[in-house]
Design a protein around this motif. Structure first.
Motif, PDB file in Angstrom:
ATOM      1  N   ASP A 241     -15.738  17.534  26.796  1.00  0.00           N
ATOM      2  CA  ASP A 241     -15.031  17.989  25.775  1.00  0.00           C
ATOM      3  C   ASP A 241     -15.497  18.079  24.459  1.00  0.00           C
ATOM      4  O   ASP A 241     -15.756  16.839  23.982  1.00  0.00           O
ATOM      5  CB  ASP A 241     -13.415  17.381  25.866  1.00  0.00           C
TER       6      ASP A 241
ATOM      7  N   THR B 144      -9.940  21.479  22.971  1.00  0.00           N
ATOM      8  CA  THR B 144     -10.421  21.495  24.422  1.00  0.00           C
ATOM      9  C   THR B 144      -9.655  20.270  25.281  1.00  0.00           C
ATOM     10  O   THR B 144      -8.957  20.488  26.285  1.00  0.00           O
ATOM     11  CB  THR B 144     -11.799  21.352  24.618  1.00  0.00           C
TER      12      THR B 144
ATOM     13  N   SER C 194     -11.649  16.279  32.956  1.00  0.00           N
ATOM     14  CA  SER C 194     -12.737  17.433  32.312  1.00  0.00           C
ATOM     15  C   SER C 194     -13.797  16.459  31.821  1.00  0.00           C
ATOM     16  O   SER C 194     -13.734  15.639  31.429  1.00  0.00           O
ATOM     17  CB  SER C 194     -12.132  18.128  31.216  1.00  0.00           C
TER      18      SER C 194
ATOM     19  N   HIS D  33      -5.969  20.923  25.676  1.00  0.00           N
ATOM     20  CA  HIS D  33      -5.732  22.155  26.405  1.00  0.00           C
ATOM     21  C   HIS D  33      -5.799  21.517  28.066  1.00  0.00           C
ATOM     22  O   HIS D  33      -4.974  21.598  29.005  1.00  0.00           O
ATOM     23  CB  HIS D  33      -6.750  23.105  26.727  1.00  0.00           C
ATOM     24  N   TYR D  34      -6.897  20.518  28.295  1.00  0.00           N
ATOM     25  CA  TYR D  34      -6.960  19.883  29.825  1.00  0.00           C
ATOM     26  C   TYR D  34      -5.831  18.943  30.023  1.00  0.00           C
ATOM     27  O   TYR D  34      -5.207  18.956  31.093  1.00  0.00           O
ATOM     28  CB  TYR D  34      -8.416  19.306  29.779  1.00  0.00           C
TER      29      TYR D  34
END
Length: 384
Positions: free
Chosen positions: A220, A225, A217, A228-229
């Motif tokens: 971030d 965040t 990702s 989550h990824y």
């Protein structure tokens, strides 16, 4: 190659380096005197969008894909890069960031591959709110052997700009050849996909795992965040904008990438955390070109000059570590049997005067070029 200082096993050594048939070997003839130079593992760039300037030097002046790829190839080589991922967007924005453009670029890249000097690869920057493009995206990645995908979400930025700096939306829209109103219509249409995005990302993650694609990702902004990824398998943490996000990545063992221009300029152009701070804290694994290939080698020297890292360790951040992150076991060091990917730098001027990729010169200038040109003549005289 004799007389140079070579980077091997984490140390700059006064030792010869032998190259033959595209690989580093134990012995080879003839000899090339590189006294006064540094011979370093070729630079591996995991994220760069400088290619966009070659595709369209001005937003209103696009050039053919092949022309842009040739320019990018030469630009990378002149700056010591031997392997590079070009970050191509796959976005709801359309234009040069949309799926139609991306598919055209992928096809052009495949056609150009036989003439490629630098090992140019493509990273797909997938906007999270492209739910309706799932099958098309997976097919494009499969058909073109894409090995690297990064998730982005620019919706919040667009919505914030619409409220605070509407003139920026006008500029953003103009680059894609539309009005601000049409652009915001796309933004709101993408926003309507919110509830479907989590399942979409999980479906993509499962497909990437089956295909052996590395994914992560971008930008971030907080710990939640990044977590989550990471939990869905998007392990690469590219350009975290806060220390909290970077520390979560470090806790999970996720590779952290930061921009080399951030190091060279002394901070982020967007006001985010300084890359050198993350490097000093051990919260950055590799540096990438972002938008400027020359910054890669410059960043390594700056980190060493500022005492953040030794030069050898700093150079590993643009060679050895990127190779390890992407599982490229055939490059990243100057060990025997590895690809002969070299960046050769004048130790006094710090200018890159030669680049070799797979044992083939891809860039040659200055005194190194003179020595290479002179070597056959000297060898011929010696033979007589």
């Amino acid at each position: 190659m004799t007389g140079a200082r070579i980077l091997r096993d984490g140390t700059l050594l006064d030792a010869p380096l032998c190259v033959a048939e595209g690989q580093v070997v134990d012995a080879a003839q003839p000899q090339l005197d590189l006294t006064g130079y540094l011979v370093l593992p070729g630079i591996i760039d995991l994220h760069g969008d400088a290619f966009e300037h070659h595709m369209a030097p001005r937003p209103s002046a696009p050039f053919p894909f092949e022309t842009g790829l040739i320019g990018t190839d030469r630009d990378a080589a002149a700056n010591g890069v031997t392997t590079a991922w070009m970050a191509q967007s796959w976005s709801w924005e359309g234009g040069h960031r949309g799926p139609d453009y991306a598919e055209g670029f992928l096809a052009a890249h495949a056609a150009y591959r036989p003439w490629m000097q630098t090992d140019l690869r493509i990273q797909i920057r997938c906007e999270t709110h492209t739910v309706d493009q799932k099958d098309r995206l997976i097919a494009a990645i499969r058909d073109h052997d894409i090995d690297y995908v990064i998730f982005n979400n620019h919706l919040d930025e667009a919505l914030d700009l619409a409220r605070t700096k509407p003139e920026e939306i006008v500029y953003w829209a103009r680059k894609s050849g539309r009005t601000a109103e049409a652009h915001m219509a796309l933004v709101h249409a993408a926003q309507a996909q919110d509830k479907d995005v989590p399942r979409y990302l999980c479906d993509l993650a499962a497909a990437f795992d089956r295909m052996g694609v590395t994914y992560g990702s971008h930008d971030d902004h907080d710990a939640a965040t990044r977590e989550h990824y990471s939990m869905i398998g998007a392990k690469i943490c590219e350009f975290p904008t806060s220390m909290k996000a970077a520390l979560v990545a470090r806790t999970w063992g996720d590779p952290i990438l930061m921009g080399a221009p951030n190091v060279v300029r002394g901070g982020s152009q967007s006001g985010n955390i300084a890359a050198s701070v993350l490097v000093a804290e051990g919260a950055c694994d590799a540096l990438v070109s972002d938008y400027y290939y020359p910054a890669l080698s410059q960043a390594a020297f700056k980190l060493a000059d500022n005492g953040v890292l030794t030069f050898a360790k700093a150079w590993e951040m643009i060679s050895t570590r990127p190779a390890a992150i992407m599982g490229l076991a055939d490059r990243g060091t100057l060990d025997t049997g590895k690809r002969a990917d070299l960046t050769i730098i004048n130790a006094d001027t710090r200018q890159i005067e030669a680049t070799m990729a797979g044992g083939r010169w891809t860039h040659l200038c200055g005194e190194v070029a003179a020595r290479v040109s002179d070597a056959p003549a000297r060898l011929s005289v010696a033979a007589e």
